[in-house]
Write a protein that holds these residues in place. Structure first.
Motif, short mmCIF file in Angstrom:
data_model
loop_
_atom_site.label_atom_id
_atom_site.label_comp_id
_atom_site.label_asym_id
_atom_site.label_seq_id
_atom_site.Cartn_x
_atom_site.Cartn_y
_atom_site.Cartn_z
N ALA A 46 -6.59 69.95 -163.11
CA ALA A 46 -6.08 70.63 -164.47
C ALA A 46 -5.53 69.72 -165.54
CB ALA A 46 -5.36 71.94 -164.21
N GLY A 47 -5.58 70.02 -166.60
CA GLY A 47 -5.12 69.07 -167.73
C GLY A 47 -6.02 68.24 -168.10
N PRO A 48 -5.78 67.49 -169.15
CA PRO A 48 -6.63 66.64 -169.61
C PRO A 48 -7.39 65.51 -168.75
CG PRO A 48 -4.65 66.43 -170.99
CD PRO A 48 -4.44 67.51 -169.90
N GLY A 49 -8.71 65.58 -168.88
CA GLY A 49 -9.44 64.70 -167.76
C GLY A 49 -9.85 65.57 -166.64
N VAL A 50 -9.71 67.18 -166.68
CA VAL A 50 -10.00 67.80 -165.50
C VAL A 50 -11.53 67.53 -164.86
CG1 VAL A 50 -10.69 69.53 -167.00
CG2 VAL A 50 -9.84 69.89 -164.48
N THR A 94 -2.31 60.95 -169.29
CA THR A 94 -1.68 62.39 -169.30
C THR A 94 -1.18 62.74 -167.79
OG1 THR A 94 -3.74 63.23 -168.82
CG2 THR A 94 -3.15 62.99 -171.15
N PHE A 95 -1.16 61.55 -167.05
CA PHE A 95 -0.75 61.82 -165.58
C PHE A 95 0.46 62.80 -165.38
CE2 PHE A 95 1.15 61.01 -161.58
CZ PHE A 95 0.18 61.22 -160.75
N ASN A 96 1.40 62.84 -166.25
CA ASN A 96 2.59 63.68 -165.93
C ASN A 96 2.30 65.25 -166.35
OD1 ASN A 96 2.43 62.87 -168.76
ND2 ASN A 96 4.35 63.78 -169.17
N VAL A 97 1.06 65.49 -166.97
CA VAL A 97 0.72 66.88 -167.27
C VAL A 97 -0.52 67.15 -166.58
CG1 VAL A 97 2.12 67.15 -169.45
CG2 VAL A 97 -0.37 66.29 -169.37
N ASN A 98 -0.98 66.57 -165.47
CA ASN A 98 -2.09 66.65 -164.75
C ASN A 98 -1.64 67.33 -163.25
OD1 ASN A 98 -3.55 63.80 -166.09
ND2 ASN A 98 -4.42 66.03 -166.16
N VAL A 99 -2.33 68.50 -163.21
CA VAL A 99 -2.37 68.94 -161.68
C VAL A 99 -3.25 67.80 -160.90
CG1 VAL A 99 -2.74 70.67 -160.12
CG2 VAL A 99 -1.90 71.13 -162.52
N MET A 100 -2.80 67.33 -159.96
CA MET A 100 -3.60 66.50 -158.96
C MET A 100 -4.02 67.19 -157.51
SD MET A 100 -3.83 64.21 -161.16
CE MET A 100 -4.66 62.97 -160.08
N ALA A 101 -5.10 66.71 -157.34
CA ALA A 101 -5.28 67.24 -155.98
C ALA A 101 -6.09 66.35 -155.18
CB ALA A 101 -6.49 68.74 -156.28
N TRP A 102 -6.38 66.62 -153.72
CA TRP A 102 -6.90 65.83 -152.84
C TRP A 102 -8.05 66.89 -152.24
CZ3 TRP A 102 -6.56 60.88 -151.79
CH2 TRP A 102 -5.41 60.25 -152.27
N TYR A 103 -9.26 66.26 -151.97
CA TYR A 103 -10.18 66.88 -151.38
C TYR A 103 -10.79 66.07 -150.25
CZ TYR A 103 -10.61 70.18 -155.18
OH TYR A 103 -10.44 71.13 -156.18
N ARG A 104 -11.73 66.53 -149.25
CA ARG A 104 -12.28 65.67 -148.49
C ARG A 104 -13.72 66.13 -148.09
NH1 ARG A 104 -8.61 67.22 -143.20
NH2 ARG A 104 -9.31 69.50 -142.80
N GLN A 105 -14.33 65.42 -147.73
CA GLN A 105 -16.08 65.78 -147.23
C GLN A 105 -16.12 65.11 -146.05
OE1 GLN A 105 -18.73 65.18 -150.09
NE2 GLN A 105 -20.32 66.66 -149.35
#
Length: 116
Positions: free
Chosen positions: A99-103, A28-39
């Motif tokens: 967001a989206g499937p697999g959130v 479902t990658f094409n309908v996912n909002v992808m994000a980057w985080y850091r720690q």
């Protein structure tokens, strides 16, 4: 079922650049909002930025103007181009489905270290 794998971290000097990549296994990658985080050590995990399904990106104020997020839906990849790196950018960087499937799915993280 969902797997995210980051790569591209390393050690650079202040002012240098790195390009991180995140490979996603989800269908479902094409309908996912992808994000980057850091720690960073001793710090809470913080949101770095995201890219939505329309290829529009948003960034935290601390990285705005220096970092660029992009995605390649055919390859199921999301990238984080980091320019003009600063010591305060030192952290483990994580890819996440926002967001989206697999959130809520996270990658394992990749270390970015910026020396003075």
């Amino acid at each position: 079922q969902v797997q995210l794998v980051e790569s591209g971290g390393g050690l650079v000097q202040t002012g240098g650049s790195l390009r991180l990549a995140c490979a996603a296994s989800t269908s479902t990658f094409n309908v996912n909002v992808m994000a980057w985080y850091r720690q960073a050590p001793g710090k809470q995990r913080e949101w770095v930025g995201l890219i939505n399904i329309h290829n529009t990106a948003a960034y935290a104020g601390s990285v705005k103007g220096r970092f660029t997020i992009s995605r390649d839906n055919a390859k199921k990849m999301v990238y984080l181009q980091m320019n003009n790196l600063k010591p305060e950018d030192t952290a483990v960087y994580y890819c996440k489905i926002d967001a989206g499937p697999g959130v809520g799915s996270w990658g394992q993280g990749t270390q970015v270290s910026v020396s003075t």
